[in-house]
Design an enzyme around this catalytic site. Structure first.
Site, PDB file in Angstrom:
ATOM      1  N   SER A   7       7.039  62.767 -27.278  1.00 41.85           N
ATOM      2  CA  SER A   7       8.454  62.488 -27.169  1.00 41.85           C
ATOM      3  C   SER A   7       8.808  61.564 -25.998  1.00 41.85           C
ATOM      4  O   SER A   7       9.956  61.118 -25.910  1.00 41.85           O
ATOM      5  CB  SER A   7       9.232  63.790 -27.037  1.00 41.85           C
ATOM      6  OG  SER A   7       8.845  64.475 -25.882  1.00 41.85           O
TER       7      SER A   7
ATOM      8  N   SER B  29       3.314  65.195 -25.185  1.00 42.49           N
ATOM      9  CA  SER B  29       4.404  64.208 -25.153  1.00 42.49           C
ATOM     10  C   SER B  29       4.355  63.201 -24.021  1.00 42.49           C
ATOM     11  O   SER B  29       5.166  62.280 -24.002  1.00 42.49           O
ATOM     12  CB  SER B  29       5.757  64.929 -25.113  1.00 42.49           C
ATOM     13  OG  SER B  29       6.030  65.471 -26.385  1.00 42.49           O
TER      14      SER B  29
ATOM     15  N   LYS C 191      12.772  60.136 -17.796  1.00 43.21           N
ATOM     16  CA  LYS C 191      13.000  60.613 -19.170  1.00 43.21           C
ATOM     17  C   LYS C 191      14.334  61.347 -19.215  1.00 43.21           C
ATOM     18  O   LYS C 191      14.687  62.078 -18.259  1.00 43.21           O
ATOM     19  CB  LYS C 191      11.860  61.537 -19.567  1.00 43.21           C
ATOM     20  CG  LYS C 191      11.881  61.987 -21.038  1.00 43.21           C
ATOM     21  CD  LYS C 191      10.642  62.834 -21.352  1.00 43.21           C
ATOM     22  CE  LYS C 191      10.643  63.271 -22.823  1.00 43.21           C
ATOM     23  NZ  LYS C 191       9.466  64.116 -23.128  1.00 43.21           N
TER      24      LYS C 191
END
Lengths: 486, 88
Positions: A154, A178, A79
């Site tokens: 996210s 997330s 990420k």
């Protein structure tokens, strides 16, 4: 079967038996990314050159007879809020458009020390603030199961790259859901570990008392495997704990024969989609048929959990993001005549609207005008939520809920209504507030073939119990490692 | 309480431009949600008790080089970051 369809552990076994080389695995992965990512949009940056160089080096060492870790030669996506030295770390924000970290996050050192291959950085909501990955400054990521729908957020890129078969492993981060919510929407597995079991050194902070980096994969075993590599105490993060989760096989072997499962009624009431409810209840029934005892419990704090979460997270975010001022790194506005103008223009031009909303809310709840009333109340209720979980776990071993009350929604559907977007977190925030571990697994599909997720929560440091129970669900429900048809 | 957006934007060093009205509307709905936390009396507050963290020793140890740290700054001179004049 193509190499990209294999799990990480299957690839590891093939590599160790020399049935395939790491270079062949990586070449297949990069071909898969090229074939699919124009449609899905998982990646912000693909580091093919360095990844193949590392893969060749691993192959050479293996050929010379060197004994390598099981992770050696396995590709992984990261990420884009987790620092990898020499590769841009943008947090999907204009504010960090050109920022290149001069150091690795601890979790990256752990992966690289064990010869894992980092293939690239994946998309996310800006500064991890969002539930659909639509807040990214750079691009939209789509749900591989239906390209008109969101992957969640996210950590949307971390989930979509797994569901598309682009990589077998990824790292995400979870502050209010997330990792788990995109895992649910994309039909993969995602673990938010106990707070303190994975170092936060090197992740760009959103809410320091809630953030956790966590593993994501298509199977429970792969998730446990990655967790066993990244977890552990770190001197560079004073909030980390001494743990002993470094043997992934042990993490799947807890005796769950007399399991007591708590079902909190508040998560199954009005507002939950009927197909989601049915699918989760079916999985619970399978566990019951296999010897588990189902015990109704209550978590009355669900009614104000979102208020507590947004108060604490935005308060901490407003402080953490004050470092972005255009001075030392990050976006700097042009044509400024004073230092104050530098701060205001850089921040106003560098941040997106959702980030600005959360900073403003953070200032509001911490402000002296409100006598810090909101923040003090939120901390009180945070402790109350911890106490409720502690009391629940005196009666039951684990708690099961839906991960999200619905399946993935359409792109653009909730963009104009931030509050509607915040409601996506209603089932997930309590785990972050209490610091307990929570995992999302696929437990079925709805009539439109969109994945449904089931969430398991356990007491702090119960990852062995959670992963063992998840492994059992995987065996009972089946159909994991189910790539989207692209 | 009406959200004093100008005050909080000033505190946050943000200029909201054309988006100000929409952001204000959003924040008023969001603060309605925040207000759902029930009231409590000061003497009923449960705040954090002990929280033990291990701190490192107060010793200077090798860290990042100055060049590495400055590598992301927009303008550097003599080992310092150049910014607009701050003192008249």
């Amino acid at each position: 079967m193509n190499l990209y369809e294999k799990t990480a552990l299957e690839l590891s076994s093939m590599l160790q038996k020399k049935e395939v080389s790491s270079k062949e695995v990586c070449n297949d992965i990069f071909k898969r990314i090229k074939d699919t990512d124009d449609n899905v949009g998982s990646f912000l940056y693909v580091d093919e050159e360095n990844a193949l160089k590392k893969a060749s080096e691993v192959d050479d060492r293996r050929a010379k007879g060197e004994k390598l870790h099981m992770m050696a030669g396995i590709p992984i996506a990261i990420k884009d809020n987790i620092s990898v030295k020499g590769i841009k770390n943008t947090c999907a924000s204009k504010m960090l458009l050109d920022y290149v970290p001069p150091f690795n996050a601890t979790v990256i050192n752990k992966i690289e020390d064990n010869d894992g291959i980092i293939v690239g950085k994946v998309n996310m909501d800006e500064f991890a603030m969002g539930s659909s990955t639509e807040n990214s400054y750079f691009k939209i990521t789509k749900n591989p199961h239906n390209l008109k729908k969101v992957p969640g957020g996210s950590s949307g890129g971390s989930a979509s790259c797994l569901a598309s078969g682009q990589v077998p492993l990824s790292l995400g981060s979870d502050t209010g859901g997330s990792i788990r919510q995109p895992a649910s929407y994309c039909g993969v597995v995602g673990l938010k570990p106990t707070y303190g079991t994975v170092s936060r050194y090197g992740i760009v902070a959103f809410s320091s008392s809630l953030d956790q980096i966590g593993p994501m994969a298509r199977t429970v075993s792969d998730t446990a495997f990655l967790y066993s590599i990244i977890s552990g105490r770190d001197k560079k993060d004073a909030t980390t704990l001494d743990t002993n989760f470094n043997n992934y096989e042990e993490l799947l072997k807890e005796d769950i024969s007399n399991l007591k499962i708590g079902i909190p009624k508040e998560y199954f009431g009005e507002g939950i989609n009927s197909e989601v409810k049915q699918s989760v209840e079916n999985a619970i029934k399978l566990l019951e048929k296999n010897g588990a005892k189902i015990i109704p419990i209550s978590q009355p704090m669900l009614e104000y959990a979102l208020s507590v979460y947004y108060t604490i997270s935005c308060a901490e975010a407003s402080s953490n993001l004050s470092r972005f001022d255009g001075v030392k790194y990050g976006y700097r506005a042009n044509d400024v005549n004073s230092i104050e103008e530098l701060f205001i223009k850089s921040r106003s031009e560098g941040f997106g609207d959702e980030v600005k909303r959360r900073i403003l809310l953070g200032n509001y709840v911490l402000g002296s005008r409100n006598n810090s009333e909101y923040y003090k109340k939120a901390i009180h209720y945070k402790n109350e939520i911890k106490n409720i979980f502690n009391n629940n776990f005196k009666e039951v071993d684990i708690i099961i809920t839906p991960t999200v009350p619905n399946v993935a929604f359409n792109l653009g559907e909730k963009l104009n209504d931030p509050l509607e977007m915040y409601l996506q977190d209603v089932c997930t925030v309590t785990a972050n507030i209490a610091g307990v571990p929570a995992i999302s697994l696929p437990c079925g599909m709805n009539k439109d073939n969109m994945p449904i997720g089931i969430q398991l929560l356990g007491p702090c440091l119960s990852e062995k119990l959670l992963l063992s129970t998840s492994y059992r669900i995987e065996q009972l429900v089946g159909n994991f490692n189910n790539l989207a048809k692209l | 309480m009406k959200f004093d957006i100008d005050y909080f934007a000033k505190l946050a060093y943000l200029d909201l431009g054309d988006h100000k009205d929409k952001i204000l509307d959003d924040l008023e709905h969001i603060t309605d949600m925040i207000n759902k936390m029930p009231s409590i009396k000061e003497d009923e507050l449960i705040l954090d008790k002990d929280y033990s963290m291990e701190f490192r020793e107060d010793k200077v140890i090798p860290s990042l080089s100055r060049n590495d740290i400055l590598s992301n700054a927009k303008k550097v001179q003599a080992g310092c970051i150049v910014v607009p004049k701050t003192v008249e």
